[in-house]
Design a protein around this motif. Sequence first.
Motif, PDB file in Angstrom:
ATOM      1  N   ILE A  39     -27.558 -42.918  42.304  1.00 21.73           N
ATOM      2  CA  ILE A  39     -26.933 -41.601  42.209  1.00 21.73           C
ATOM      3  C   ILE A  39     -25.837 -41.623  41.146  1.00 21.73           C
ATOM      4  CG2 ILE A  39     -25.604 -39.853  43.442  1.00 21.73           C
ATOM      5  CD1 ILE A  39     -27.014 -40.759  46.005  1.00 21.73           C
ATOM      6  N   ILE A  40     -25.918 -40.704  40.216  1.00 23.24           N
ATOM      7  CA  ILE A  40     -24.938 -40.580  39.133  1.00 23.24           C
ATOM      8  C   ILE A  40     -23.903 -39.523  39.519  1.00 23.24           C
ATOM      9  CG2 ILE A  40     -24.602 -40.102  36.678  1.00 23.24           C
ATOM     10  CD1 ILE A  40     -26.330 -42.547  37.245  1.00 23.24           C
ATOM     11  N   GLY A  41     -22.633 -39.866  39.360  1.00 19.60           N
ATOM     12  CA  GLY A  41     -21.565 -38.930  39.667  1.00 19.60           C
ATOM     13  C   GLY A  41     -21.132 -38.141  38.447  1.00 19.60           C
ATOM     14  N   VAL A  42     -20.760 -36.892  38.642  1.00 16.14           N
ATOM     15  CA  VAL A  42     -20.254 -36.020  37.580  1.00 16.14           C
ATOM     16  C   VAL A  42     -18.955 -35.397  38.085  1.00 16.14           C
ATOM     17  CG1 VAL A  42     -20.687 -33.987  36.156  1.00 16.14           C
ATOM     18  CG2 VAL A  42     -22.586 -35.495  36.784  1.00 16.14           C
ATOM     19  N   SER A  43     -17.894 -35.445  37.269  1.00 12.79           N
ATOM     20  CA  SER A  43     -16.617 -34.896  37.724  1.00 12.79           C
ATOM     21  C   SER A  43     -15.733 -34.503  36.550  1.00 12.79           C
ATOM     22  CB  SER A  43     -15.881 -35.915  38.612  1.00 12.79           C
ATOM     23  OG  SER A  43     -15.583 -37.094  37.895  1.00 12.79           O
ATOM     24  N   VAL A  55     -16.576 -31.957  28.125  1.00 10.29           N
ATOM     25  CA  VAL A  55     -16.460 -33.388  28.388  1.00 10.29           C
ATOM     26  C   VAL A  55     -16.398 -33.596  29.894  1.00 10.29           C
ATOM     27  CG1 VAL A  55     -14.948 -35.396  28.217  1.00 10.29           C
ATOM     28  CG2 VAL A  55     -15.412 -34.018  26.200  1.00 10.29           C
ATOM     29  N   ILE A  56     -17.159 -34.567  30.384  1.00  5.30           N
ATOM     30  CA  ILE A  56     -17.197 -34.875  31.812  1.00  5.30           C
ATOM     31  C   ILE A  56     -17.016 -36.375  32.019  1.00  5.30           C
ATOM     32  CG2 ILE A  56     -18.642 -32.934  32.507  1.00  5.30           C
ATOM     33  CD1 ILE A  56     -21.080 -34.764  32.343  1.00  5.30           C
ATOM     34  N   VAL A 367     -13.325 -27.526  39.373  1.00  5.64           N
ATOM     35  CA  VAL A 367     -13.782 -26.442  38.504  1.00  5.64           C
ATOM     36  C   VAL A 367     -12.744 -26.225  37.414  1.00  5.64           C
ATOM     37  CG1 VAL A 367     -12.697 -24.648  39.922  1.00  5.64           C
ATOM     38  CG2 VAL A 367     -14.670 -24.055  38.488  1.00  5.64           C
ATOM     39  N   THR A 368     -13.188 -25.741  36.263  1.00  6.71           N
ATOM     40  CA  THR A 368     -12.270 -25.476  35.156  1.00  6.71           C
ATOM     41  C   THR A 368     -12.642 -24.168  34.477  1.00  6.71           C
ATOM     42  OG1 THR A 368     -11.219 -26.490  33.218  1.00  6.71           O
ATOM     43  CG2 THR A 368     -13.596 -26.672  33.373  1.00  6.71           C
ATOM     44  N   VAL A 369     -11.651 -23.565  33.809  1.00  4.53           N
ATOM     45  CA  VAL A 369     -11.827 -22.293  33.103  1.00  4.53           C
ATOM     46  C   VAL A 369     -11.553 -22.512  31.624  1.00  4.53           C
ATOM     47  CG1 VAL A 369     -11.023 -19.915  32.862  1.00  4.53           C
ATOM     48  CG2 VAL A 369     -11.167 -20.960  35.136  1.00  4.53           C
ATOM     49  N   GLY A 370     -12.424 -21.990  30.764  1.00  2.00           N
ATOM     50  CA  GLY A 370     -12.250 -22.114  29.329  1.00  2.00           C
ATOM     51  C   GLY A 370     -11.405 -20.991  28.743  1.00  2.00           C
ATOM     52  N   ALA A 371     -11.132 -21.110  27.452  1.00  2.79           N
ATOM     53  CA  ALA A 371     -10.258 -20.160  26.762  1.00  2.79           C
ATOM     54  C   ALA A 371     -10.828 -18.755  26.728  1.00  2.79           C
ATOM     55  CB  ALA A 371      -9.998 -20.651  25.337  1.00  2.79           C
ATOM     56  N   LYS A 372     -12.140 -18.607  26.835  1.00  2.00           N
ATOM     57  CA  LYS A 372     -12.774 -17.291  26.793  1.00  2.00           C
ATOM     58  C   LYS A 372     -13.271 -16.837  28.172  1.00  2.00           C
ATOM     59  CE  LYS A 372     -14.379 -18.439  22.135  1.00  2.00           C
ATOM     60  NZ  LYS A 372     -15.559 -18.746  21.283  1.00  2.00           N
ATOM     61  N   GLY A 373     -12.825 -17.527  29.205  1.00  2.00           N
ATOM     62  CA  GLY A 373     -13.248 -17.163  30.554  1.00  2.00           C
ATOM     63  C   GLY A 373     -14.496 -17.871  31.019  1.00  2.00           C
ATOM     64  N   GLU A 374     -14.976 -18.864  30.251  1.00  2.00           N
ATOM     65  CA  GLU A 374     -16.117 -19.662  30.694  1.00  2.00           C
ATOM     66  C   GLU A 374     -15.703 -20.500  31.904  1.00  2.00           C
ATOM     67  OE1 GLU A 374     -14.296 -20.067  27.858  1.00  2.00           O
ATOM     68  OE2 GLU A 374     -15.560 -20.943  26.302  1.00  2.00           O
ATOM     69  N   ILE A 375     -16.688 -20.877  32.701  1.00  2.00           N
ATOM     70  CA  ILE A 375     -16.434 -21.660  33.912  1.00  2.00           C
ATOM     71  C   ILE A 375     -17.383 -22.843  33.929  1.00  2.00           C
ATOM     72  CG2 ILE A 375     -16.490 -21.636  36.440  1.00  2.00           C
ATOM     73  CD1 ILE A 375     -15.905 -18.583  36.236  1.00  2.00           C
ATOM     74  N   ALA A 376     -16.879 -24.022  34.264  1.00  2.00           N
ATOM     75  CA  ALA A 376     -17.717 -25.213  34.381  1.00  2.00           C
ATOM     76  C   ALA A 376     -17.338 -25.966  35.646  1.00  2.00           C
ATOM     77  CB  ALA A 376     -17.564 -26.112  33.157  1.00  2.00           C
ATOM     78  N   PHE A 377     -18.337 -26.541  36.290  1.00  2.00           N
ATOM     79  CA  PHE A 377     -18.071 -27.317  37.510  1.00  2.00           C
ATOM     80  C   PHE A 377     -19.234 -28.261  37.796  1.00  2.00           C
ATOM     81  CE2 PHE A 377     -20.094 -23.305  38.800  1.00  2.00           C
ATOM     82  CZ  PHE A 377     -21.135 -23.738  39.608  1.00  2.00           C
ATOM     83  N   PRO A 378     -18.962 -29.404  38.435  1.00  2.00           N
ATOM     84  CA  PRO A 378     -20.046 -30.191  39.002  1.00  2.00           C
ATOM     85  C   PRO A 378     -20.511 -29.484  40.273  1.00  2.00           C
ATOM     86  CG  PRO A 378     -18.024 -31.485  38.762  1.00  2.00           C
ATOM     87  CD  PRO A 378     -17.658 -30.054  38.625  1.00  2.00           C
ATOM     88  N   GLU A 387     -24.566 -32.160  39.460  1.00  2.00           N
ATOM     89  CA  GLU A 387     -24.853 -32.054  38.038  1.00  2.00           C
ATOM     90  C   GLU A 387     -23.818 -31.107  37.437  1.00  2.00           C
ATOM     91  OE1 GLU A 387     -27.064 -33.861  36.590  1.00  2.00           O
ATOM     92  OE2 GLU A 387     -28.508 -34.407  38.145  1.00  2.00           O
ATOM     93  N   LEU A 388     -23.759 -31.042  36.116  1.00  2.00           N
ATOM     94  CA  LEU A 388     -22.834 -30.147  35.443  1.00  2.00           C
ATOM     95  C   LEU A 388     -23.440 -28.754  35.335  1.00  2.00           C
ATOM     96  CD1 LEU A 388     -20.241 -29.576  33.811  1.00  2.00           C
ATOM     97  CD2 LEU A 388     -21.478 -30.343  31.772  1.00  2.00           C
ATOM     98  N   TYR A 389     -22.677 -27.747  35.779  1.00  2.00           N
ATOM     99  CA  TYR A 389     -23.091 -26.354  35.684  1.00  2.00           C
ATOM    100  C   TYR A 389     -22.100 -25.581  34.815  1.00  2.00           C
ATOM    101  CZ  TYR A 389     -26.612 -26.981  39.301  1.00  2.00           C
ATOM    102  OH  TYR A 389     -27.718 -27.385  40.014  1.00  2.00           O
ATOM    103  N   TYR A 390     -22.621 -24.539  34.158  1.00  2.00           N
ATOM    104  CA  TYR A 390     -21.827 -23.754  33.216  1.00  2.00           C
ATOM    105  C   TYR A 390     -22.106 -22.271  33.422  1.00  2.00           C
ATOM    106  CZ  TYR A 390     -20.578 -21.663  28.681  1.00  2.00           C
ATOM    107  OH  TYR A 390     -20.059 -20.861  27.690  1.00  2.00           O
ATOM    108  N   MET A 391     -21.037 -21.458  33.362  1.00  2.00           N
ATOM    109  CA  MET A 391     -21.161 -20.008  33.424  1.00  2.00           C
ATOM    110  C   MET A 391     -20.436 -19.434  32.211  1.00  2.00           C
ATOM    111  SD  MET A 391     -20.261 -19.644  37.501  1.00  2.00           S
ATOM    112  CE  MET A 391     -20.565 -17.873  37.602  1.00  2.00           C
ATOM    113  N   ALA A 392     -21.133 -18.679  31.393  1.00  2.00           N
ATOM    114  CA  ALA A 392     -20.520 -18.111  30.197  1.00  2.00           C
ATOM    115  C   ALA A 392     -19.421 -17.124  30.549  1.00  2.00           C
ATOM    116  CB  ALA A 392     -21.578 -17.433  29.335  1.00  2.00           C
ATOM    117  N   SER A 393     -19.524 -16.510  31.725  1.00  2.00           N
ATOM    118  CA  SER A 393     -18.483 -15.630  32.241  1.00  2.00           C
ATOM    119  C   SER A 393     -18.625 -15.596  33.752  1.00  2.00           C
ATOM    120  CB  SER A 393     -18.612 -14.218  31.665  1.00  2.00           C
ATOM    121  OG  SER A 393     -19.693 -13.529  32.273  1.00  2.00           O
ATOM    122  N   ALA A 394     -17.670 -14.974  34.408  1.00  2.00           N
ATOM    123  CA  ALA A 394     -17.713 -14.901  35.867  1.00  2.00           C
ATOM    124  C   ALA A 394     -18.877 -14.049  36.362  1.00  2.00           C
ATOM    125  CB  ALA A 394     -16.394 -14.339  36.393  1.00  2.00           C
TER     126      ALA A 394
END
Length: 670
Positions: A39-43, A55-56, A367-378, A387-394
Amino acid sequence: MADFYIRKMSVPFLLLYVMCALNAAGQKRGIALTDFSKIIGVSDPQISPDGKSIVIIVSQVNMETDRNDRKLVQVDVQSGAQRGLTYGRSSVSSPRWSPAGERLAFLSPDANGKNQIFLLAMRGGDAVRVTGAANGVEQFAWSPVGQEFAFVSPDDAPKKTSKYDDAFEVGDNDYLVTSAPTSSHIWLVAANGGAAKRLTSGSWSVAKTGNWPAPPASPIDWSPDGKLITFVKQIDPHSGASPERTIQVLDVESGAIRKITTTARFEGYSLFSPDGTKISYWMNRDLIRASVNDVLVSPVAGGDGDYITRDLDRNISRAEWMPDGKSMLVGAHDGTRVSLWIVGLNRSVQKLALGEVNPAWLYWVDVTVGAKGEIAFPGSTSSQPNELYYMASAKDAPRRLTNFNVEIGGLSLGKTERIEWQGPNGFHEDGVLTYPPAFDKANKYPLVLLIHGGPRSASIETFGFLPKYLASRGYVIFQPNYRGSDNLGNAYQRAIWNDAGDGPGRDVMAGIEAVKKLGFVDEGKIAVTGSSYGGYMTVWLMGHARIWKTAIAGEPVTDELDQYNLGDFNVSNGYALNGSPWIADNMKDYWKQSPIASFKEMNTPTLILHDTGDARVPITHSYRLYHALRDNGVPVKFVTYPVAGHTPPDPVRLLDTYRRWAEWLDPYLH
């Protein structure tokens, strides 16, 4: 002819033959102990300032060295392409982009094993060490223009008058400490290195990360103009003083420090708003320790904050400003899920559509928020590790960018689903059921309770190695939530106050009755198991019900008096039990709410697992349980691991606990 060869095969070769035949037929195999190390961890995802990459930290078990190796990986948002950033390092943490995005800072141990800030140019080249803090770096933050770092480092221990001068004054710390704790303070260093400048000092301390399991320490955070730093001040560095925390603001140039609110405790996780006029922070609702964490917002000039999450009514475990400065992204347990919401400063609430994905939770939401409102989280599902997931906006759906755990997700894993029931005292309660891979509701199955710890935690519909592994052995796994869990609002969470065992115990028993009504439980084969507070509940239920075929108690709290006097939280446990046991008539209440008080009613064969160096739940608890059972003729086995930690911190010993868990259950339930 084929039948002749099969009959002549040895048992191991016959098993191999069958497995190969199943694979050839396209049938999936079940999960095995050997899959744990795959099992590979992502954080800790960090979105680049230009929004093009993330970066993860990627971690992988190394059974030969008995550690988790961690490296930094850059993931392209558009394509998912990956680029390794750290080589020849087995431990990295806290990756943080420079404001312009041309450099990446992170923490990694130096030759003395102390974490230091390292700086990596994204155009290529080796990482360069920035700090040389004698006692290491606990956390850091880039200045807004990227020319300096503020960082937190522990003070030196008092100088000894001789090599035998090692006496120290005991305070509110756990019984394992061998020296007085030292305060941590804020320093300033240029991004290209050089001498560091101390910014704070005193007998108080910047809030520290507690013993695991615990969320990261409250972060230090710069104001957008670079003139101020907000941090959380603890009255002294002893772990028992952890509730006595307040948010402060430091003037970087003058060194002046001022308190923001009028409250004296329970504050944490302060952050400047994007325009620098406000500060958000967490606080237990209405300054009641048993209540949920709320997010409040105060003016930087000072004043008590306004609640913005009170109407949400969840125990907030992450809050990040959105770029507009008018709202925040918050995360929390929500029923049997982990949810994210956008909460406005006007208390408006918008729940994000995450589908079946649960953002990673380990006493805070990663979870983290980007400069343009992007969201990323494991994030994980009930059949796929993080796994790493990404949302371009909420408003967008989560998009998976990595597939590290494709092999695990491809195994034959039992279905996991939510179950609800009507509990005592009017509570509508929930939990999680995990079924064997070939489950047939027409058959009868042994039932294994796997009770979560905390109690401020929750069982959710996510991937967990232990429940999946136990289910693969033919058991239905029931993970009940109970009052004190942080998934159903303030009233439910607070209901455990001064009712540590009886109320939660009745909740769990009501859940068992709900599972029985589904018709597939072999009622003569029910096991109760759990770790930490789950161990508390295991022992409590052993003394208050007679339905158990066997039990497993991991790191169990058995005596509330030991927990108050010896554990790392020590005196702060008094907030849950009507104050100190040493005043008024509280001692009898501590004994009444200690599971060991019902030892005469316990007759369940029990496996006890505990680390000798557990500061959270001292091993004295398990010795009490062991002798209480053994001296009364109850079958008991007590296994310890000679390591520090609330559970074994290394993969070899942790995997051994899973093996022993299954091997103890099998003779009683099969």
